[in-house]
Design an enzyme around this catalytic site. Structure first.
Site, PDB file in Angstrom:
ATOM      1  N   LYS A 100       0.831  -1.218   0.000  1.00  0.00           N
ATOM      2  CA  LYS A 100       0.000   0.000   0.000  1.00  0.00           C
ATOM      3  C   LYS A 100       0.861   1.261   0.000  1.00  0.00           C
ATOM      4  O   LYS A 100       2.082   1.176  -0.049  1.00  0.00           O
ATOM      5  CB  LYS A 100      -0.955  -0.035   1.198  1.00  0.00           C
ATOM      6  CG  LYS A 100      -1.787  -1.325   1.299  1.00  0.00           C
ATOM      7  CD  LYS A 100      -2.885  -1.424   0.256  1.00  0.00           C
ATOM      8  CE  LYS A 100      -3.433  -2.832   0.069  1.00  0.00           C
ATOM      9  NZ  LYS A 100      -4.192  -3.398   1.151  1.00  0.00           N
TER      10      LYS A 100
HETATM   11  C1  LIG Z   1      -5.201  -4.443   1.609  1.00  0.00           C
HETATM   12  C2  LIG Z   1      -6.674  -4.353   1.589  1.00  0.00           C
HETATM   13  C3  LIG Z   1      -7.473  -4.697   2.686  1.00  0.00           C
HETATM   14  C4  LIG Z   1      -6.962  -5.342   3.945  1.00  0.00           C
HETATM   15  O1  LIG Z   1      -5.903  -4.773   4.511  1.00  0.00           O
HETATM   16  P1  LIG Z   1      -4.844  -5.619   5.387  1.00  0.00           P
HETATM   17  O2  LIG Z   1      -4.080  -4.518   6.028  1.00  0.00           O
HETATM   18  O3  LIG Z   1      -4.027  -6.422   4.417  1.00  0.00           O
HETATM   19  O4  LIG Z   1      -5.579  -6.450   6.342  1.00  0.00           O
HETATM   20  C5  LIG Z   1      -8.836  -4.493   2.590  1.00  0.00           C
HETATM   21  N1  LIG Z   1      -9.397  -4.018   1.480  1.00  0.00           N
HETATM   22  C6  LIG Z   1      -8.669  -3.725   0.394  1.00  0.00           C
HETATM   23  C7  LIG Z   1      -9.367  -3.198  -0.816  1.00  0.00           C
HETATM   24  C8  LIG Z   1      -7.292  -3.898   0.409  1.00  0.00           C
HETATM   25  O5  LIG Z   1      -6.580  -3.632  -0.693  1.00  0.00           O
END
Ligand SMILES: *Cc1c(COP(=O)(O)O)cnc(C)c1O
Length: 379
Positions: free
Chosen positions: A182
């Site tokens: 991210k």
């Molecule tokens: C990465 C992500 C999540 C979950 O996040 P984590 O930190 O990996 O638990 C939820 N929704 C979307 C769209 C994501 O890309």
């Protein structure tokens, strides 16, 4: 031989130093670095409150709890998302309800929400797919009329602007994730930002076993200075201080990394726009709305997606597909009766999509190589 992943973290020496400083100190968890990071995120997106968790998924789970999801309540979202968006409601006995995507934005089709709502619907959970900020105002208006809670999954949209404001406290609760792919990372981690004090308090309780140490919040009389109360069935969803030190350091670099993502996107648009059968992601029409380019999703309209994927891989370009529609996962089919054909636009999108490499550390040479390789494959 090139070796280019679809996403990658950006860690510098100063990030490492900030983490090391916490490791040398007194607090590894439940210390001041957590508060500092929460305040930094809240102030960046201009929200009143922020609660940090040990993953974005835990953050969504807490938001669904704060929204009051009970067994049988429905949560409406898009099939083109990571399964955590809807899973977070299922943990509480909620049921998934999907709305097909808008082929122009790749986010859920706002015009189809109203017809999908039933008396059991409790939460609308829009996703800013790839970093494109969904038009939230009509969703909020509909939710207000029907008494629903809006939880925005902005895992892809940290730093995106919508109508001149950072994506953040417009929805009732908004989630950002800090997984390494991210915009910024804490290893694992996530937050909810909100302007609502009640949601904020409920999420804080949920993060720590449902336990409070706040005398003002006690339901029974304090029996002594050691006293605390467990008032709800919460979890241990706490994030550590050294992770939050990394998060604060990363957040300071976010403007630089967003600018680099946008540069890369511009190079992609310029280098690929004339390739027939290659559909590039939408650019927001509103000049005060900006894409955060967590992903750069490309649709291959003429070539077979799997062939393109494998040809790219052979050349050292490791794309990814976002996403296998959630309703087609075996668990969703078996538990809720979804089947192929239920959401045709999402399924068609999935058939054609590849997220090509997009991360701030990518060099111009790597971007040019991705462009020339796609041109070679498609022309
Ligand atoms: C990465 C992500 C999540 C979950 O996040 P984590 O930190 O990996 O638990 C939820 N929704 C979307 C769209 C994501 O890309």
């Amino acid at each position: 031989m090139m070796n280019i992943p679809y996403a990658r973290q950006w860690i510098e020496e100063e990030d490492i130093e900030r983490v090391a400083k916490v490791l040398r100190g007194d607090w590894l968890t439940q210390g001041p670095a957590v508060d500092a990071f929460e305040q930094a995120v809240a102030s960046y997106v201009n929200a009143k409150y922020c609660v940090a968790f040990n993953s974005g998924t835990a953050a969504l789970h807490a938001a669904m709890y704060a929204a009051g999801i009970q067994p049988g309540d429905e949560v409406l979202t898009t099939p083109i998302t990571f399964v955590a968006t809807s899973n977070s409601a299922l943990y509480l006995g909620g049921k998934p309800l999907f709305v097909d995507i808008d082929p122009k934005t790749y986010c859920l089709d706002i015009t189809k929400i109203e017809r999908a709502i039933t008396p059991a619907t409790k939460v609308i959970a829009p996703v800013d797919y790839a970093g494109y900020p969904i038009d939230i105002d009509p969703i909020l208006k509909m939710a207000r009329e029907k008494g629903l809670v809006v939880i925005e999954d902005a895992a892809h949209a940290l730093g995106a602007d919508r109508n001149g404001e950072k994506v953040g406290p417009q929805a009732d609760m908004t989630m950002f994730s800090f997984h390494p792919v991210k915009h910024i990372t804490t290893g694992e981690g996530g937050v909810i930002v909100t302007n609502d004090e009640t949601y904020y308090e409920r999420m804080r309780l949920f993060r720590t076993h449902g336990i409070t140490k706040e005398p003002a919040a006690f339901l029974h009389e304090a029996e002594g200075p050691w006293y605390y109360e467990m008032q709800a069935l919460g979890f241990n969803y706490r994030i550590t201080d050294f992770q939050c030190a990394l998060g604060s350091s990363q957040l300071e670099k976010l403007p630089r990394s967003l600018a680099r993502r946008r540069q890369i996107a511009e190079k992609y648009y310029a280098g690929l726009k004339d390739v027939e059968g290659v559909l590039l992601p939408p650019i927001p029409e509103n000049p005060h709305t900006t894409h955060a380019y967590h992903l750069f999703p490309v649709q291959f309209m003429r070539k077979d997606r799997k062939e393109v994927f494998l040809s790219l891989k052979e050349k050292g370009i490791f794309g990814q597909v976002h996403y296998i529609p959630a309703h087609l996962q075996p668990y969703y089919r078996e538990s809720y009766g979804f089947k192929p054909g239920d959401y045709p636009r999402s399924e068609a999108f999935y058939q054609r999509e590849i997220s090509i490499p997009m991360f701030p550390k990518m060099t111009d040479e790597e971007v040019d190589y991705v462009i020339s390789t796609i041109r070679e494959i498609c022309l």
